[in-house]
Motif scaffolding. Structure first.
Motif, PDB file in Angstrom:
ATOM      1  N   SER A  88     -10.752  -6.589  29.361  1.00 55.86           N
ATOM      2  CA  SER A  88     -12.208  -6.548  29.449  1.00 55.86           C
ATOM      3  C   SER A  88     -12.678  -6.820  30.868  1.00 55.86           C
ATOM      4  CB  SER A  88     -12.836  -7.565  28.500  1.00 55.86           C
ATOM      5  OG  SER A  88     -12.537  -8.868  28.935  1.00 55.86           O
ATOM      6  N   SER A 126     -16.569  -8.066  32.528  1.00 53.21           N
ATOM      7  CA  SER A 126     -17.952  -8.453  32.261  1.00 53.21           C
ATOM      8  C   SER A 126     -18.730  -8.479  33.568  1.00 53.21           C
ATOM      9  CB  SER A 126     -18.014  -9.828  31.590  1.00 53.21           C
ATOM     10  OG  SER A 126     -17.393  -9.805  30.346  1.00 53.21           O
ATOM     11  N   LEU A 173     -11.550 -10.015  20.893  1.00 56.26           N
ATOM     12  CA  LEU A 173     -13.007  -9.837  20.878  1.00 56.26           C
ATOM     13  C   LEU A 173     -13.730 -11.125  20.524  1.00 56.26           C
ATOM     14  CD1 LEU A 173     -14.512  -7.151  21.538  1.00 56.26           C
ATOM     15  CD2 LEU A 173     -12.105  -6.882  21.143  1.00 56.26           C
ATOM     16  N   ARG A 174     -13.078 -12.004  19.796  1.00 51.74           N
ATOM     17  CA  ARG A 174     -13.672 -13.309  19.476  1.00 51.74           C
ATOM     18  C   ARG A 174     -13.907 -14.109  20.751  1.00 51.74           C
ATOM     19  NH1 ARG A 174     -10.013 -14.894  15.776  1.00 51.74           N
ATOM     20  NH2 ARG A 174     -10.955 -13.421  14.383  1.00 51.74           N
ATOM     21  N   THR A 212     -16.900 -11.501  22.981  1.00 56.20           N
ATOM     22  CA  THR A 212     -18.285 -11.306  22.548  1.00 56.20           C
ATOM     23  C   THR A 212     -19.213 -12.465  22.906  1.00 56.20           C
ATOM     24  OG1 THR A 212     -17.701 -11.987  20.298  1.00 56.20           O
ATOM     25  CG2 THR A 212     -17.805  -9.625  20.730  1.00 56.20           C
ATOM     26  N   LEU A 252     -22.075  -4.309  24.194  1.00 54.58           N
ATOM     27  CA  LEU A 252     -20.623  -4.351  24.286  1.00 54.58           C
ATOM     28  C   LEU A 252     -20.127  -2.908  24.226  1.00 54.58           C
ATOM     29  CD1 LEU A 252     -18.109  -6.146  24.395  1.00 54.58           C
ATOM     30  CD2 LEU A 252     -18.125  -6.164  21.905  1.00 54.58           C
ATOM     31  N   LEU A 260     -17.200  -5.982  14.253  1.00 58.86           N
ATOM     32  CA  LEU A 260     -17.690  -6.208  15.610  1.00 58.86           C
ATOM     33  C   LEU A 260     -19.130  -5.718  15.748  1.00 58.86           C
ATOM     34  CD1 LEU A 260     -17.161  -7.026  18.543  1.00 58.86           C
ATOM     35  CD2 LEU A 260     -16.207  -4.740  18.907  1.00 58.86           C
ATOM     36  N   GLN A 297     -21.415  -8.186  14.073  1.00 56.52           N
ATOM     37  CA  GLN A 297     -21.566  -9.408  14.877  1.00 56.52           C
ATOM     38  C   GLN A 297     -22.549  -9.194  16.015  1.00 56.52           C
ATOM     39  OE1 GLN A 297     -17.604 -10.299  16.187  1.00 56.52           O
ATOM     40  NE2 GLN A 297     -16.906 -10.871  14.142  1.00 56.52           N
ATOM     41  N   MET A 298     -22.432  -8.060  16.680  1.00 55.55           N
ATOM     42  CA  MET A 298     -23.353  -7.779  17.790  1.00 55.55           C
ATOM     43  C   MET A 298     -24.771  -7.550  17.262  1.00 55.55           C
ATOM     44  SD  MET A 298     -21.831  -8.181  20.642  1.00 55.55           S
ATOM     45  CE  MET A 298     -23.026  -7.420  21.765  1.00 55.55           C
ATOM     46  N   THR A 321     -23.170  -2.222  20.058  1.00 59.88           N
ATOM     47  CA  THR A 321     -21.784  -1.894  20.348  1.00 59.88           C
ATOM     48  C   THR A 321     -21.714  -0.391  20.518  1.00 59.88           C
ATOM     49  OG1 THR A 321     -21.042  -3.708  18.949  1.00 59.88           O
ATOM     50  CG2 THR A 321     -19.401  -2.062  19.528  1.00 59.88           C
TER      51      THR A 321
END
Length: 124
Positions: A7, A9, A35-36, A39, A48, A69, A72-73, A80
């Motif tokens: 990833s 950011s 991803l935990r 995110t 994301l 995912l 969650q977003m 996402t």
């Protein structure tokens, strides 16, 4: 083949994740774990981006991970976005969107067998 997740950011309102290899029953846990950690770095309302250009294969377990995912977003008012899927992975997304999977396949194993067959047809 294993799964590689990396990833970047550049800002807290957007993060990019690159997924390489196979996202299936053997590797979805690695994806979920990675991803935990990623995110929470994206602010509420952020985006994301999941780059799938190096993802060779996806099974129903991988689809479930992506769906979780997205939820969650969305729960954090975020988005996402899936980017650059290879043709065989794109075909799986088309199949799942076009046909309510639960109404067609009797088991996850049957679904995975079908998805495997479809992806092999495209990759030759």
């Amino acid at each position: 083949m294993t799964l590689i997740v990396r990833s970047e950011s550049p800002t807290t309102d957007r993060s990019t994740v690159w997924v390489e290899g196979r996202l299936d029953a053997a590797t979805f846990g690695e994806f979920d774990d990675a991803l935990r950690d990623i995110t929470p770095l994206v602010d509420n309302g952020g985006t994301l981006i999941i780059d799938l250009s190096a993802l060779d294969y996806i099974s129903s377990a991988g689809l479930r991970s992506l769906a979780q995912l997205r939820r969650q977003m969305q729960d954090r008012a975020g988005r996402t976005l899936l980017l650059n899927p290879q043709p065989q992975v794109k075909k799986v997304f088309e199949i799942v969107k076009a046909v309510p999977v639960a109404e067609v396949f009797a088991s996850v194993a049957e679904l995975d067998q079908y998805l495997d067959h479809m992806q092999r047809q495209i990759t030759g």
